[in-house]
Scaffold this motif. Sequence first.
Motif, PDB file in Angstrom:
ATOM      1  N   ILE A  17       5.662   7.687  -2.265  1.00  0.00           N
ATOM      2  CA  ILE A  17       6.356   8.231  -1.093  1.00  0.00           C
ATOM      3  C   ILE A  17       6.766   9.656  -1.427  1.00  0.00           C
ATOM      4  CG2 ILE A  17       8.340   7.988   0.432  1.00  0.00           C
ATOM      5  CD1 ILE A  17       8.271   4.981  -0.216  1.00  0.00           C
ATOM      6  N   PRO A  18       6.064  10.642  -0.840  1.00  0.00           N
ATOM      7  CA  PRO A  18       6.431  12.035  -1.103  1.00  0.00           C
ATOM      8  C   PRO A  18       7.810  12.365  -0.532  1.00  0.00           C
ATOM      9  CG  PRO A  18       4.340  11.882   0.113  1.00  0.00           C
ATOM     10  CD  PRO A  18       4.941  10.519   0.059  1.00  0.00           C
ATOM     11  N   ALA A  19       8.465  13.362  -1.090  1.00  0.00           N
ATOM     12  CA  ALA A  19       9.780  13.771  -0.594  1.00  0.00           C
ATOM     13  C   ALA A  19       9.664  14.464   0.759  1.00  0.00           C
ATOM     14  CB  ALA A  19      10.454  14.693  -1.607  1.00  0.00           C
ATOM     15  N   ASP A  20       8.591  15.224   0.960  1.00  0.00           N
ATOM     16  CA  ASP A  20       8.393  15.953   2.206  1.00  0.00           C
ATOM     17  C   ASP A  20       8.014  14.984   3.329  1.00  0.00           C
ATOM     18  OD1 ASP A  20       8.013  18.456   3.752  1.00  0.00           O
ATOM     19  OD2 ASP A  20       5.918  17.770   3.807  1.00  0.00           O
ATOM     20  N   ARG A  21       8.728  15.066   4.444  1.00  0.00           N
ATOM     21  CA  ARG A  21       8.506  14.118   5.546  1.00  0.00           C
ATOM     22  C   ARG A  21       7.163  14.305   6.220  1.00  0.00           C
ATOM     23  NH1 ARG A  21      14.522  13.197   7.974  1.00  0.00           N
ATOM     24  NH2 ARG A  21      15.228  12.068   6.143  1.00  0.00           N
ATOM     25  N   GLU A  22       6.659  15.519   6.262  1.00  0.00           N
ATOM     26  CA  GLU A  22       5.331  15.741   6.855  1.00  0.00           C
ATOM     27  C   GLU A  22       4.261  15.115   5.973  1.00  0.00           C
ATOM     28  OE1 GLU A  22       4.777  16.854   9.936  1.00  0.00           O
ATOM     29  OE2 GLU A  22       6.957  16.917  10.082  1.00  0.00           O
ATOM     30  N   GLU A  23       4.438  15.207   4.657  1.00  0.00           N
ATOM     31  CA  GLU A  23       3.493  14.570   3.731  1.00  0.00           C
ATOM     32  C   GLU A  23       3.566  13.047   3.862  1.00  0.00           C
ATOM     33  OE1 GLU A  23       1.110  15.837   1.649  1.00  0.00           O
ATOM     34  OE2 GLU A  23       1.541  17.722   2.663  1.00  0.00           O
ATOM     35  N   VAL A  53       0.841  -1.199   0.000  1.00  0.00           N
ATOM     36  CA  VAL A  53       0.000   0.000   0.000  1.00  0.00           C
ATOM     37  C   VAL A  53       0.874   1.246   0.000  1.00  0.00           C
ATOM     38  CG1 VAL A  53      -1.691   1.304   1.344  1.00  0.00           C
ATOM     39  CG2 VAL A  53      -1.940  -1.167   1.101  1.00  0.00           C
ATOM     40  N   LEU A  54       1.930   1.237   0.796  1.00  0.00           N
ATOM     41  CA  LEU A  54       2.821   2.392   0.887  1.00  0.00           C
ATOM     42  C   LEU A  54       3.465   2.698  -0.457  1.00  0.00           C
ATOM     43  CD1 LEU A  54       4.217   4.533   2.620  1.00  0.00           C
ATOM     44  CD2 LEU A  54       5.926   2.828   3.209  1.00  0.00           C
ATOM     45  N   LEU A  55       3.974   1.685  -1.127  1.00  0.00           N
ATOM     46  CA  LEU A  55       4.636   1.899  -2.416  1.00  0.00           C
ATOM     47  C   LEU A  55       3.637   2.286  -3.502  1.00  0.00           C
ATOM     48  CD1 LEU A  55       7.319  -0.909  -2.324  1.00  0.00           C
ATOM     49  CD2 LEU A  55       7.704   1.548  -2.204  1.00  0.00           C
ATOM     50  N   SER A  56       2.420   1.728  -3.453  1.00  0.00           N
ATOM     51  CA  SER A  56       1.431   2.087  -4.466  1.00  0.00           C
ATOM     52  C   SER A  56       0.898   3.500  -4.253  1.00  0.00           C
ATOM     53  CB  SER A  56       0.283   1.078  -4.488  1.00  0.00           C
ATOM     54  OG  SER A  56      -0.448   1.141  -3.285  1.00  0.00           O
ATOM     55  N   ALA A  57       0.868   3.964  -2.995  1.00  0.00           N
ATOM     56  CA  ALA A  57       0.416   5.327  -2.700  1.00  0.00           C
ATOM     57  C   ALA A  57       1.468   6.355  -3.095  1.00  0.00           C
ATOM     58  CB  ALA A  57       0.088   5.465  -1.206  1.00  0.00           C
TER      59      ALA A  57
END
Length: 128
Positions: free
Chosen positions: A114-120, A108-112
Amino acid sequence: MEITEELGNGNLRILVPIKICNIRNRRLIVLPRTETETLAASPLLIGIANALHWQRMLDEGKYASIEELALAVGKDRAQVSRTLRLALLSPEIVHQALTGGLPITAKVLLSAGIPADREEQKKVVGIE
């Protein structure tokens, strides 16, 4: 032990002190607290460990490209590339994954994405 280190080029190195071992045909992650505490290795933890290890090999120049790395580890280039995205996770997310508190799977994480911004990133995984 520091788990993050700022490199001279501005990059941030994240150290995850874990050891993966095979016991009775099961992959187990041994955490550094004591050698007797083990967790069954989830696909997410294995993915994070592989991503950090593979990224380190690329950073150290052991392999010049993802193609060379994929050939060396016996994986498809696309799979190695997807897994390497897990190396971009914030230290808080990695900590949550290690302690079993992450409410999301690797798939799920990889399909969603991974934004560069850590808060995102925290919003995507739901650990604000």
